[in-house]
Design an enzyme around this catalytic site. Sequence first.
Site, PDB file in Angstrom:
ATOM      1  N   TRP A  70       0.825  -1.094   0.059  1.00 46.39           N
ATOM      2  CA  TRP A  70      -0.132   0.072  -0.008  1.00 46.39           C
ATOM      3  C   TRP A  70       0.910   1.152  -0.072  1.00 46.39           C
ATOM      4  CZ3 TRP A  70      -2.521   1.136   5.267  1.00 46.39           C
ATOM      5  CH2 TRP A  70      -1.725   0.853   6.291  1.00 46.39           C
ATOM      6  N   HIS A  78      -8.068  18.740  -7.302  1.00 47.33           N
ATOM      7  CA  HIS A  78      -8.620  18.816  -8.804  1.00 47.33           C
ATOM      8  C   HIS A  78      -7.345  18.357  -9.764  1.00 47.33           C
ATOM      9  CE1 HIS A  78     -11.874  21.342  -7.717  1.00 47.33           C
ATOM     10  NE2 HIS A  78     -11.280  21.649  -6.673  1.00 47.33           N
ATOM     11  N   HIS A  82     -11.621  14.614 -12.354  1.00 46.75           N
ATOM     12  CA  HIS A  82     -12.306  15.177 -11.077  1.00 46.75           C
ATOM     13  C   HIS A  82     -13.475  15.882 -11.280  1.00 46.75           C
ATOM     14  CE1 HIS A  82      -9.912  18.783 -12.545  1.00 46.75           C
ATOM     15  NE2 HIS A  82     -10.769  19.359 -11.784  1.00 46.75           N
ATOM     16  N   HIS A  88     -16.622  25.411  -5.064  1.00 41.40           N
ATOM     17  CA  HIS A  88     -15.071  25.330  -5.636  1.00 41.40           C
ATOM     18  C   HIS A  88     -15.029  26.886  -6.076  1.00 41.40           C
ATOM     19  CE1 HIS A  88     -11.709  24.711  -7.899  1.00 41.40           C
ATOM     20  NE2 HIS A  88     -12.081  25.077  -9.335  1.00 41.40           N
TER      21      HIS A  88
END
Length: 263
Positions: A70, A78, A82, A88
């Site tokens: 991992w 962004h 996205h 925003h």
Amino acid sequence: MPASVDTQSLNPTAPLLTGLLDGSVEVVDLTSPLSEETPLIQLPPERGQPWAFEREVISHYDEAGPTVYWNNIRLSEHTGTHFDAPIHWLTGKDLDDVSQVPPQRLVGPASVLDFSAEAAADPDFLLERHHVEAWQEQHGPLAAGGWLLYRTGWESRQGSQETFLNDRHTPGISPSCAQWLAEETEIIGIGVETVGTDAGQAGEFGDQPYPCHWYFHGAGKYGVTQLRNLHRLPPQGAVLIAAPLPIVGGSGSPARVLALVSR
């Protein structure tokens, strides 16, 4: 003998499930792969810069974790494909953050407008209201409660940051058309293949800079960017699924964007 049972009326999702199983409903991935090579918008130095995608290995079947692989990741809200939430932009600052977007608004019909030939001839091509109205004469009204997906062929440039950004010469939507779409149509969002929902030169628009951000977010509507595979969708009839992370207070999020298409 008992009366026959209409299983479809008992389970209205049965045709969809059957279609997914037999392949008559195709799942098309509209998401661009996310990596350290993903193109990223570049802002003037005084504006601050979004983070590109980076990763650091936590363990990879090694001493730190013999059975697990991992990573930690670092990126902007962004980056890559996205989702833009209303908060925003200044005009939507009192509206939903990405965690507050109602889940039913993350699934909806899609109208796909193909202007790839025009964008190939002119990278600064701007979609105007008359283009949309001419498209509607041929294909019907924009999908109410759905998305306008704007195909420009720009996905073919995604392999190179320089080619993709093209020195800020990328197609978009004119201010008057963006205002009309945001305020007078029933679509809930705009989806594009470019790095952002606005044209590359939109910061220089005198009548309204960044009109897609300004008008769409002010109207409580959304954006999705850096899409691909729009050429695999019909002009009408696909269902879009946008799945951003529900970041509390987030202005947006990288997203997996899928389309369901009946074949």
